[in-house]
Scaffold this active site. Structure first.
Site, short mmCIF file in Angstrom:
data_model
loop_
_atom_site.label_atom_id
_atom_site.label_comp_id
_atom_site.label_asym_id
_atom_site.label_seq_id
_atom_site.Cartn_x
_atom_site.Cartn_y
_atom_site.Cartn_z
N GLU A 195 0.84 -1.21 0.00
CA GLU A 195 0.00 0.00 0.00
C GLU A 195 0.87 1.25 0.00
O GLU A 195 1.94 1.24 0.60
CB GLU A 195 -0.85 0.04 1.29
CG GLU A 195 -1.52 -1.25 1.61
CD GLU A 195 -2.32 -1.22 2.91
OE1 GLU A 195 -2.21 -0.23 3.66
OE2 GLU A 195 -3.06 -2.19 3.13
N LYS A 240 2.27 4.51 1.48
CA LYS A 240 2.33 4.97 2.87
C LYS A 240 2.00 6.46 2.86
O LYS A 240 2.80 7.28 2.40
CB LYS A 240 3.72 4.72 3.46
CG LYS A 240 3.82 5.08 4.93
CD LYS A 240 5.14 4.58 5.51
CE LYS A 240 5.21 4.74 7.01
NZ LYS A 240 5.04 6.10 7.48
N ASP A 249 1.54 10.18 3.89
CA ASP A 249 2.29 11.06 4.79
C ASP A 249 1.30 12.03 5.44
O ASP A 249 1.14 13.16 5.01
CB ASP A 249 3.35 11.82 3.99
CG ASP A 249 4.37 12.47 4.90
OD1 ASP A 249 4.31 12.24 6.12
OD2 ASP A 249 5.21 13.22 4.39
N TYR A 281 -6.78 2.21 6.37
CA TYR A 281 -5.87 1.13 6.00
C TYR A 281 -5.86 -0.05 6.97
O TYR A 281 -5.09 -0.99 6.80
CB TYR A 281 -4.45 1.65 5.82
CG TYR A 281 -3.90 2.42 7.01
CD1 TYR A 281 -3.67 1.78 8.22
CD2 TYR A 281 -3.61 3.78 6.92
CE1 TYR A 281 -3.18 2.46 9.31
CE2 TYR A 281 -3.10 4.48 8.00
CZ TYR A 281 -2.89 3.81 9.21
OH TYR A 281 -2.41 4.49 10.29
N LYS A 340 10.62 2.84 2.79
CA LYS A 340 10.62 4.30 2.65
C LYS A 340 11.28 4.74 1.35
O LYS A 340 12.20 4.09 0.86
CB LYS A 340 11.38 4.95 3.84
CG LYS A 340 10.79 4.64 5.20
CD LYS A 340 9.46 5.32 5.42
CE LYS A 340 9.61 6.74 5.89
NZ LYS A 340 9.95 6.92 7.29
N CYS A 384 20.40 48.60 -3.75
CA CYS A 384 19.79 47.60 -4.63
C CYS A 384 20.85 47.09 -5.60
O CYS A 384 21.53 47.89 -6.26
CB CYS A 384 18.61 48.21 -5.39
SG CYS A 384 18.00 47.16 -6.70
N CYS A 425 19.64 48.45 -9.34
CA CYS A 425 19.59 49.87 -9.74
C CYS A 425 20.40 50.79 -8.82
O CYS A 425 20.53 51.97 -9.09
CB CYS A 425 18.14 50.35 -9.81
SG CYS A 425 17.39 50.55 -8.19
N CYS A 430 14.06 47.43 -2.17
CA CYS A 430 14.58 48.52 -2.99
C CYS A 430 13.44 49.53 -3.11
O CYS A 430 12.31 49.16 -3.43
CB CYS A 430 14.95 47.96 -4.36
SG CYS A 430 15.01 49.19 -5.67
N CYS A 433 12.90 50.63 -10.67
CA CYS A 433 14.05 49.71 -10.73
C CYS A 433 13.76 48.66 -11.80
O CYS A 433 12.67 48.06 -11.81
CB CYS A 433 14.24 49.04 -9.38
SG CYS A 433 15.33 47.62 -9.38
S1 IVH Z 1 -0.36 0.23 8.80
C1 IVH Z 1 0.86 -1.57 12.96
N1 IVH Z 1 -0.74 1.34 6.49
O1 IVH Z 1 2.55 4.95 9.08
C2 IVH Z 1 1.14 -0.46 12.04
N2 IVH Z 1 0.23 2.66 8.21
O2 IVH Z 1 4.95 4.20 10.75
C3 IVH Z 1 -0.07 -0.13 11.30
N3 IVH Z 1 0.71 4.94 7.56
O3 IVH Z 1 1.24 5.34 12.30
C4 IVH Z 1 0.20 0.88 10.30
N4 IVH Z 1 -0.04 4.81 5.50
O4 IVH Z 1 0.24 6.72 10.42
C5 IVH Z 1 -0.28 1.52 7.74
N5 IVH Z 1 -1.17 2.19 4.38
C6 IVH Z 1 -0.72 2.36 5.63
C7 IVH Z 1 -0.19 3.59 6.08
C8 IVH Z 1 0.27 3.69 7.38
C9 IVH Z 1 0.51 5.60 6.41
C10 IVH Z 1 1.33 5.55 8.78
C11 IVH Z 1 0.49 5.41 10.01
C12 IVH Z 1 1.37 4.76 11.03
C13 IVH Z 1 2.73 4.97 10.48
C14 IVH Z 1 3.63 3.83 10.91
#
Ligand code: IVH
Length: 675
Positions: A118, A120, A122, A233, A321, A415, A418, A433, A438
């Site tokens: 999935e 991740k 942010d 998720y 990551k 400046c 100019c 400036c 200018c």
């Molecule tokens: S599963 C047991 N799935 O990542 C851990 N986390 O570093 C369950 N996050 O606190 C997390 N997307 O805020 C999971 N598709 C995803 C995610 C996700 C973002 C974040 C979440 C979690 C952090 C873990």
């Protein structure tokens, strides 16, 4: 008690709620609305009106909670019934292969394991609790064991179901803890920040901070105004149902109305995971939201349980990551650029370095204070960062690499373009400036005038503007309309054809909306958002140019800095002369009249009290343009009473009859003028 209320009303309220839940789901979760925003707002207002008239009918899962609840004094803390853990990190393919080996070793198997991969997100992790299908609590992750109770704030998020769906014939659990990530899309984040800057509020550093800050508001009405979104998720504890696999669980969440990321890859093997990672790394910048990697989870829940967790993280999942968008390089020089308002901006020239696949050789240093705070010197080794398509910046100096040869930098006292004196206004970080003629300021003003959100003159690029100013063919944006094809054709890198095309582009840019016209003038603090706001409040340019600073401040959304700057701009005779020259060149401002959409068809409004941002005549015109009627007295046939300052007896009458009452903000929201 509800029993004393006519069944007709109870039914009406129930129908409205069902309709609103449905339209909400279509809009926020499926991104496929069935009705206009105005229609949705109308249903919502109708529900709010009925709930105000019959407080006994108010319920915590009513769609009306999306507009926010009364402010809290502080957040309560709530324990998560199962800890919200972290994830271990992987940084390369080998780490993933090692993770897969570890999983197999722990399970004592040689067989291939099926994973789900999935994106991740942010954002900010939250847990939502549903009891008998209704949202009963929402909390932040906190320290993983307990978090803050932010139910009212989470309820304002359009993509959060207040009531789970059961219409597919699927049973839902009597209690469900569902987890997800709240985020803000990048475009919405930019607009939010632009609005904040225009209102002299500090901008958020990134979408994640904006989401976190928005969720942490004690006043959920503020949260309701923030463009928050969510993907779910996973789950915490779930009653009644045992799921077989993570993907089946996600599938169920989806049928219950929870928003699931469509990029999730169900049941894949290690080679496919590695391939998906490459694909995501390449395409992540095209996604409308920020992701910082991907999460890989063992799909079978039975195997997940077997694997268990350490105190910190589960053994069945890992975060892969993305490479950080930070790199070290050498700051070779600092150049000072002059912007359109005269602000001097120090820009770092860097030894070119690839940051997340993009070569970076320049970074903004913002202003003198920033250089001092970070103690940046010429020759320093620095850490640079690129976030989305934002201009790269210097995060910090690697001071351990200092040789002693680095040179301190100070801003010039004249400046650099100019030679005019520069000033620093009390309370401001920027040095400016003071010479409005200018050439650097002139060039930047013209570039802004021709830019996408303003006149949008195709073919008038930065290099061409530089030439036009240097050859003294233009010294103000008003001169653009005096250019002729022959002199343009004689310029470097131009020919008869490009000159002709540019002339056509200039000609067709002459029909311009009031908002774009205002934005193009380059008035300090007037970004696209404020320009739209001002254009919506004035019927003519004269009305605006004659408006006092005080009256400008009275407009909702216009802060003191904006009002001051706008009033000062139109007080200057040379600015007025430039505006007139533009208009005399055949530029035609298209004033926005609200299209008679018929959205208010057959609705009767009564106005009472004075509105801050429009006259009685203007509000009447707007209502009528949208197909509504304005009546002078309140009766059972009145649909809405719009209440301004010092309302008369009509307000009491409306309350007595249970007619929907709109304050100025709600009225403007209905008009769609605030969008
Ligand atoms: S599963 C047991 N799935 O990542 C851990 N986390 O570093 C369950 N996050 O606190 C997390 N997307 O805020 C999971 N598709 C995803 C995610 C996700 C973002 C974040 C979440 C979690 C952090 C873990």
């Amino acid at each position: 008690m509800p029993s004393t209320i006519e069944t007709e009303i109870v039914n009406k309220v129930n129908n409205l709620r069902e309709l609103l839940h449905h339209h909400n789901y279509r809009y926020y979760v499926l991104d496929d609305p069935e009705v206009s925003d105005a229609e949705y707002d109308r249903l919502m207002q109708e529900l709010i009106r009925l709930e105000q008239a019959y407080p006994q009918l108010v319920r915590a899962d009513s769609p009306s909670v999306r507009v926010g609840a009364p402010p809290l004094a502080k957040f309560e803390t709530i324990a998560h019934s199962t800890a919200m853990l972290s994830l271990d990190n992987a940084f390369n393919d080998d780490d993933i292969l090692e993770f897969d080996r570890r999983v197999k070793r722990n399970l004592g198997t040689d067989c291939g394991i099926s994973y789900t991969a999935e994106p991740k997100m942010d954002g900010v992790a939250v847990e939502l609790v549903y009891e008998n299908g209704k949202l009963s609590a929402a909390s932040t992750r906190g320290d993983g064991v307990s978090g803050e109770l932010i139910t009212a704030n989470v309820s304002t998020i359009g993509a959060v179901p207040l009531v789970m769906q059961a219409d597919q014939g699927s049973e839902f659990p009597s209690r469900l803890e569902v987890r997800g990530e709240v985020f803000i899309e990048i475009e919405a984040f930019k607009t939010l920040n632009q609005e904040r800057v225009e209102q002299d509020l500090p901008p958020f550093a990134n979408p994640r901070n904006a989401a976190a800050g928005s969720l942490r508001q004690l006043d959920s009405k503020i949260t309701a105004g923030r463009p928050l979104d969510i993907f779910f998720y996973g789950v915490g504890r779930v009653a009644d149902i045992v799921f077989e696999s993570h993907c089946k669980l996600l599938q169920s969440l989806k049928t219950w109305g929870f928003k699931i990321n469509p990029l999730i890859q169900p049941r894949i093997t290690v080679p496919a995971i590695l391939q998906f990672y490459r694909q995501l790394s390449e395409t992540r910048h095209q996604l409308p939201y920020d992701i910082d990697g991907m999460v890989i989870k063992v799909d079978s829940l039975q195997l997940q349980q077997k694997l268990g967790a350490t105190t910190r993280s589960p053994r069945w999942a890992i975060a892969y990551k993305f490479a950080a968008l930070q790199e070290t390089t050498v700051l070779e020089n600092i150049e000072v650029q002059v912007g359109r308002t005269g602000a001097l901006t120090p820009v770092a020239h860097l030894a070119p370095v690839s940051v997340g696949g993009v070569t970076v050789s320049r970074a903004t240093l913002h202003n003198e204070d920033e250089i001092e705070k970070k103690d940046i010197r010429i020759g320093d080794a620095v850490l640079v960062q690129r976030a989305g398509d934002v201009i790269p910046e210097v995060v910090k100096v690697i001071s351990s690499k200092r040789s002693g040869q680095e040179k301190k930098f100070s801003m010039p006292d004249a400046c650099p373009v100019c030679g005019s004196p520069v000033v620093r206004t009390e309370g401001e970080a920027a040095i400016r400036c003071i010479n409005a003629s200018c050439s650097a300021q002139v060039k930047e003003r013209i570039k802004h005038f021709a830019s996408k959100g303003a006149y949008d003159i195709d073919g008038l690029g930065d290099k061409l503007v530089d030439q036009l100013v240097e050859k003294q063919m233009v010294s103000s944006y008003a001169d653009l309309f005096k250019l002729d094809a022959d002199s343009l054709a004689a310029l470097d890198r131009m020919g008869a054809k490009s000159a002709e095309n540019l002339m056509d582009a200039i000609e067709s840019s002459k029909q311009i909306s009031f908002a774009r016209f205002l934005y193009a003038l380059g008035i300090r603090h007037v970004g696209e958002h404020i320009a739209v706001l001002l254009a919506g409040r004035f019927d003519s340019l004269n009305q605006l140019t004659n408006c006092s600073e005080e009256n400008l401040t009275a407009i909702e959304g216009v802060g003191p800095a904006v009002a001051k700057s706008v009033a000062a701009f139109f007080r200057q005779t040379n600015n007025l002369a430039t505006v007139h020259r533009i208009l005399n060149s055949g530029v035609q401002i298209l004033f926005e009249t609200l299209a008679p959409t018929g959205d208010f068809a057959d609705q009767t409004f009564v106005l009472t009290g004075a509105l801050k941002t429009m006259t009685r005549r203007q509000s009447k015109e707007l209502i009528e343009a949208a197909g509504g009627k304005v009546s002078s007295s309140v009766s059972r046939n009145t649909d809405y009473v719009v209440v301004g300052e010092s309302p008369g007896s009509k307000l009491a009458k409306a309350q007595e009859l249970g007619v929907a009452i709109l304050d100025e903000a709600a009225f403007k929201h209905m008009l769609g003028a605030e969008k």
